[in-house]
Design a protein around this motif. Structure first.
Motif, PDB file in Angstrom:
ATOM      1  N   ASP A 137       7.589   6.444  11.753  1.00 12.99           N
ATOM      2  CA  ASP A 137       6.214   6.917  11.623  1.00 12.99           C
ATOM      3  C   ASP A 137       5.590   6.452  10.301  1.00 12.99           C
ATOM      4  O   ASP A 137       4.486   5.918  10.274  1.00 12.99           O
ATOM      5  CB  ASP A 137       6.213   8.447  11.711  1.00 12.99           C
ATOM      6  CG  ASP A 137       4.829   9.033  11.545  1.00 12.99           C
ATOM      7  OD1 ASP A 137       3.968   8.782  12.417  1.00 12.99           O
ATOM      8  OD2 ASP A 137       4.589   9.727  10.528  1.00 12.99           O
ATOM      9  N   HIS A 138       6.322   6.637   9.228  1.00 14.56           N
ATOM     10  CA  HIS A 138       5.800   6.369   7.882  1.00 14.56           C
ATOM     11  C   HIS A 138       5.495   4.893   7.647  1.00 14.56           C
ATOM     12  O   HIS A 138       4.421   4.545   7.155  1.00 14.56           O
ATOM     13  CB  HIS A 138       6.807   6.880   6.853  1.00 14.56           C
ATOM     14  CG  HIS A 138       6.381   6.693   5.444  1.00 14.56           C
ATOM     15  ND1 HIS A 138       5.363   7.424   4.874  1.00 14.56           N
ATOM     16  CD2 HIS A 138       6.834   5.843   4.478  1.00 14.56           C
ATOM     17  CE1 HIS A 138       5.204   7.032   3.618  1.00 14.56           C
ATOM     18  NE2 HIS A 138       6.088   6.080   3.351  1.00 14.56           N
ATOM     19  N   THR A 139       6.419   4.009   8.009  1.00 16.22           N
ATOM     20  CA  THR A 139       6.186   2.579   7.756  1.00 16.22           C
ATOM     21  C   THR A 139       5.042   2.044   8.606  1.00 16.22           C
ATOM     22  O   THR A 139       4.297   1.172   8.160  1.00 16.22           O
ATOM     23  CB  THR A 139       7.460   1.730   7.982  1.00 16.22           C
ATOM     24  OG1 THR A 139       7.932   1.936   9.314  1.00 16.22           O
ATOM     25  CG2 THR A 139       8.539   2.066   6.971  1.00 16.22           C
ATOM     26  N   GLY A 140       4.886   2.577   9.805  1.00 16.31           N
ATOM     27  CA  GLY A 140       3.761   2.164  10.650  1.00 16.31           C
ATOM     28  C   GLY A 140       2.420   2.509  10.009  1.00 16.31           C
ATOM     29  O   GLY A 140       1.501   1.677   9.958  1.00 16.31           O
ATOM     30  N   LYS A 141       2.327   3.735   9.484  1.00 10.83           N
ATOM     31  CA  LYS A 141       1.082   4.165   8.831  1.00 10.83           C
ATOM     32  C   LYS A 141       0.827   3.353   7.560  1.00 10.83           C
ATOM     33  O   LYS A 141      -0.307   2.964   7.284  1.00 10.83           O
ATOM     34  CB  LYS A 141       1.132   5.654   8.515  1.00 10.83           C
ATOM     35  CG  LYS A 141       0.996   6.537   9.745  1.00 10.83           C
ATOM     36  CD  LYS A 141       0.811   7.993   9.404  1.00 10.83           C
ATOM     37  CE  LYS A 141       2.106   8.610   9.011  1.00 10.83           C
ATOM     38  NZ  LYS A 141       2.056  10.080   8.922  1.00 10.83           N
ATOM     39  N   GLU A 142       1.900   3.106   6.793  1.00 17.41           N
ATOM     40  CA  GLU A 142       1.719   2.329   5.566  1.00 17.41           C
ATOM     41  C   GLU A 142       1.317   0.894   5.866  1.00 17.41           C
ATOM     42  O   GLU A 142       0.482   0.333   5.150  1.00 17.41           O
ATOM     43  CB  GLU A 142       2.989   2.359   4.717  1.00 17.41           C
ATOM     44  CG  GLU A 142       3.144   3.627   3.928  1.00 17.41           C
ATOM     45  CD  GLU A 142       4.263   3.569   2.904  1.00 17.41           C
ATOM     46  OE1 GLU A 142       4.285   4.449   2.029  1.00 17.41           O
ATOM     47  OE2 GLU A 142       5.120   2.659   2.974  1.00 17.41           O
ATOM     48  N   ASP A 143       1.889   0.293   6.900  1.00 14.50           N
ATOM     49  CA  ASP A 143       1.485  -1.076   7.254  1.00 14.50           C
ATOM     50  C   ASP A 143      -0.006  -1.140   7.574  1.00 14.50           C
ATOM     51  O   ASP A 143      -0.701  -2.077   7.167  1.00 14.50           O
ATOM     52  CB  ASP A 143       2.310  -1.609   8.431  1.00 14.50           C
ATOM     53  CG  ASP A 143       3.700  -2.083   8.008  1.00 14.50           C
ATOM     54  OD1 ASP A 143       3.936  -2.250   6.788  1.00 14.50           O
ATOM     55  OD2 ASP A 143       4.543  -2.278   8.900  1.00 14.50           O
ATOM     56  N   ASN A 144      -0.519  -0.146   8.286  1.00 14.11           N
ATOM     57  CA  ASN A 144      -1.964  -0.089   8.569  1.00 14.11           C
ATOM     58  C   ASN A 144      -2.765   0.061   7.281  1.00 14.11           C
ATOM     59  O   ASN A 144      -3.815  -0.563   7.106  1.00 14.11           O
ATOM     60  CB  ASN A 144      -2.278   1.069   9.527  1.00 14.11           C
ATOM     61  CG  ASN A 144      -1.766   0.826  10.923  1.00 14.11           C
ATOM     62  OD1 ASN A 144      -1.593  -0.323  11.358  1.00 14.11           O
ATOM     63  ND2 ASN A 144      -1.507   1.886  11.655  1.00 14.11           N
TER      64      ASN A 144
END
Length: 198
Positions: A137-144
């Motif tokens: 969840d976290h890395t997906g949000k940070e990539d965005n």
């Protein structure tokens, strides 16, 4: 959209971190299925989470990238949420390490007692799964978020260069390039373990 080296560096870390996530999730699944996973391998997962993800990667974000983007943009609320998530990840990692240490201290006592072994292994499986879900969840949000920073041209070329220099300082704080290479080798090692195969 121009690519910032400092942003791409963090995204590259995310690729490695997702590999850790896959190892943690597989390990959790095997433990729930009562399959054998050497405690030494679980200790390695714990060390890689703490050193590579938390100290190195999150260190770069918390001490350099987030402060730089916060000053130059309207991303302060998003950054605040990321910092809270980092703390959440740290707490899971601490609970994982405690559960591993507990199992390790009692491993001989419970060797022939399946019920006791399950009681010690279940928290480890739970924390590994929780950490894997957190990372996904976290890395997906940070990539965005990183994409938004690049699209908005929030970081100048000189700031990008400064961030890269700061990342080197972060690397030195966790043992330098050699220690990071060791972490990558440990991930490679874990990925080739027998219990990682279906």
């Amino acid at each position: 959209m121009s690519k910032l080296k400092s942003t791409q560096d963090l995204k590259h870390d995310h690729i490695t971190i997702r590999r850790i996530k896959d190892v943690a999730l597989t390990c959790s699944k095997k433990l729930y299925e009562a399959k054998y996973v050497p405690i030494e391998d679980i200790e390695i997962i714990s060390v890689v989470i703490e050193e590579f993800v938390d100290h190195f990667h999150h260190g770069k974000e918390e001490t350099a990238y987030f402060p730089e983007t916060k000053v130059n943009s309207e991303f302060s609320e998003e950054i605040r949420k990321f910092l809270i998530e980092h703390e959440f990840g740290r707490r899971i990692a601490i609970m994982l390490r405690r559960a591993v240490n507990e199992w390790k201290s009692k491993i001989k006592e419970v060797d022939n007692n399946e019920e006791q072994r399950i009681l010690l292994v279940e928290p480890i499986a739970r924390f590994l799964k929780a950490y894997a879900i957190f990372i996904d969840d976290h890395t997906g949000k940070e990539d965005n978020f990183f994409d938004s920073v690049e699209e908005g041209k929030i970081i100048s070329e000189s700031e990008d260069e400064w961030l890269l220099k700061h990342y080197e300082s972060c690397m030195n704080q966790v043992g330098g390039k050699i220690r990071i290479e060791q972490m990558i080798k440990l991930i490679n090692y874990l990925e080739t373990r027998e219990w990682m195969k279906d």
